[in-house]
Motif scaffolding. Structure first.
Motif, PDB file in Angstrom:
ATOM      1  N   TYR A 173      22.134  53.775  27.973  1.00  0.00           N
ATOM      2  CA  TYR A 173      20.927  54.046  28.754  1.00  0.00           C
ATOM      3  C   TYR A 173      19.973  54.885  27.924  1.00  0.00           C
ATOM      4  CZ  TYR A 173      23.766  52.243  32.524  1.00  0.00           C
ATOM      5  OH  TYR A 173      24.559  51.437  33.301  1.00  0.00           O
ATOM      6  N   GLU A 185      18.452  49.521  29.699  1.00  0.00           N
ATOM      7  CA  GLU A 185      19.854  49.266  29.381  1.00  0.00           C
ATOM      8  C   GLU A 185      19.907  48.484  28.077  1.00  0.00           C
ATOM      9  OE1 GLU A 185      22.095  48.831  33.664  1.00  0.00           O
ATOM     10  OE2 GLU A 185      20.962  47.104  32.911  1.00  0.00           O
ATOM     11  N   VAL A 232      16.692  52.451  36.285  1.00  0.00           N
ATOM     12  CA  VAL A 232      16.310  51.269  35.516  1.00  0.00           C
ATOM     13  C   VAL A 232      15.283  50.452  36.291  1.00  0.00           C
ATOM     14  CG1 VAL A 232      17.133  49.072  34.573  1.00  0.00           C
ATOM     15  CG2 VAL A 232      18.465  51.161  34.199  1.00  0.00           C
ATOM     16  N   LYS A 238      21.137  52.493  38.075  1.00  0.00           N
ATOM     17  CA  LYS A 238      20.479  51.227  38.410  1.00  0.00           C
ATOM     18  C   LYS A 238      19.107  51.474  39.035  1.00  0.00           C
ATOM     19  CE  LYS A 238      23.797  48.536  37.026  1.00  0.00           C
ATOM     20  NZ  LYS A 238      23.605  47.705  35.797  1.00  0.00           N
ATOM     21  N   ILE A 252      27.210  49.712  27.717  1.00  0.00           N
ATOM     22  CA  ILE A 252      25.808  49.730  28.108  1.00  0.00           C
ATOM     23  C   ILE A 252      25.275  51.127  27.810  1.00  0.00           C
ATOM     24  CG2 ILE A 252      24.173  49.581  30.017  1.00  0.00           C
ATOM     25  CD1 ILE A 252      25.345  46.915  29.155  1.00  0.00           C
ATOM     26  N   HIS A 303      25.913  56.254  26.848  1.00  0.00           N
ATOM     27  CA  HIS A 303      26.551  55.308  27.748  1.00  0.00           C
ATOM     28  C   HIS A 303      27.052  56.068  28.970  1.00  0.00           C
ATOM     29  CE1 HIS A 303      30.432  56.776  26.314  1.00  0.00           C
ATOM     30  NE2 HIS A 303      30.044  56.538  25.084  1.00  0.00           N
TER      31      HIS A 303
END
Length: 227
Positions: free
Chosen positions: A83, A60, A53, A50, A81, A22
């Motif tokens: 990753y 996520e 992703v 972000k 969240i 996370h």
């Protein structure tokens, strides 16, 4: 993409290749494992995540997913969240690991590259180490020329500062020589107890790599919840 953001993306992919994390845990690992990222903030990390992703290199997931055994759970807090590196992300990171261009020899990028030498092939490690040494030898020669030209016009404190700078570069060159010798002899760097080269002095002002830790977040830890 700026050089700084490129280094951060490289480091994030490398850490997530080891295990899903996370955001708080990832930030702590970046701070403690890679000295170059000691001062960066959540405001820097999350746009990077972000972007990764969006590129398809990370996914996520909710931190309470049943298959999330590798991500450290945080009891009593809202779901984090987590990753996770995708197959495409792993392929992209391996491509980055194979690169040995001039950027790999610069101060910040070299520190990040060195932190992941355990995941890097020996021939690439050699090219990066030799390139870094060559870059520092050029820098050291320029520093010596400048020192010889200006020493008569400078006060003692400024001269001492310049000497310190040259000694720091000389120290790193010696450290690189030891690493290159070990690589040529086929010895991997395992740590001080292995008989290999000692860790580079991280207080010298040159890039260094700190031991990795798994810090546990405290009660004031920011949440990594989805927005």
């Amino acid at each position: 993409m700026s050089r700084r953001s490129g280094i951060l993306e490289f480091a994030v992919l490398g850490l997530l290749r080891e295990s899903p994390m996370h955001g708080y845990e990832l930030r702590k690992r970046l701070n403690t494992s890679l000295g170059v990222f000691r001062a960066f903030s959540y405001g820097t990390l999350y746009p990077c995540l972000k972007t990764l992703v969006a590129n398809g290199w990370l996914t996520e997931e909710s931190g309470n997913a049943p298959d999330d055994a590798l991500a450290a759970p945080l009891a009593g807090r809202r779901a984090k969240i987590v990753y996770r590196l995708t197959a495409e992300g792993k392929e992209h990171f391996e491509e980055l690991l194979s690169q040995t261009g001039p950027d790999a020899y610069e101060d910040e990028h070299f520190a990040a590259r060195f932190a992941f030498f355990g995941q890097t092939s020996r021939d690439v490690r050699m090219r990066v180490l030799e390139g870094r040494r060559s870059r520092l030898e050029e820098r050291l020669e320029k520093m010596r020329v400048s020192f010889a030209r200006t020493r008569e016009r400078l006060d003692d404190y400024t001269l001492e500062l310049q000497r310190h700078g040259m000694e720091s570069v000389e120290r790193e060159v010696r450290w690189l020589n030891e690493l290159i010798e070990s690589e040529r002899a086929g010895r991997d760097l395992k740590g001080p107890a292995s008989g290999g080269p000692a860790r580079h002095d991280t207080t010298s002002g040159a890039p260094g790599v700190l031991p990795r830790t798994g810090d546990t977040p405290g009660p004031d830890t920011p949440d990594d919840t989805a927005t």
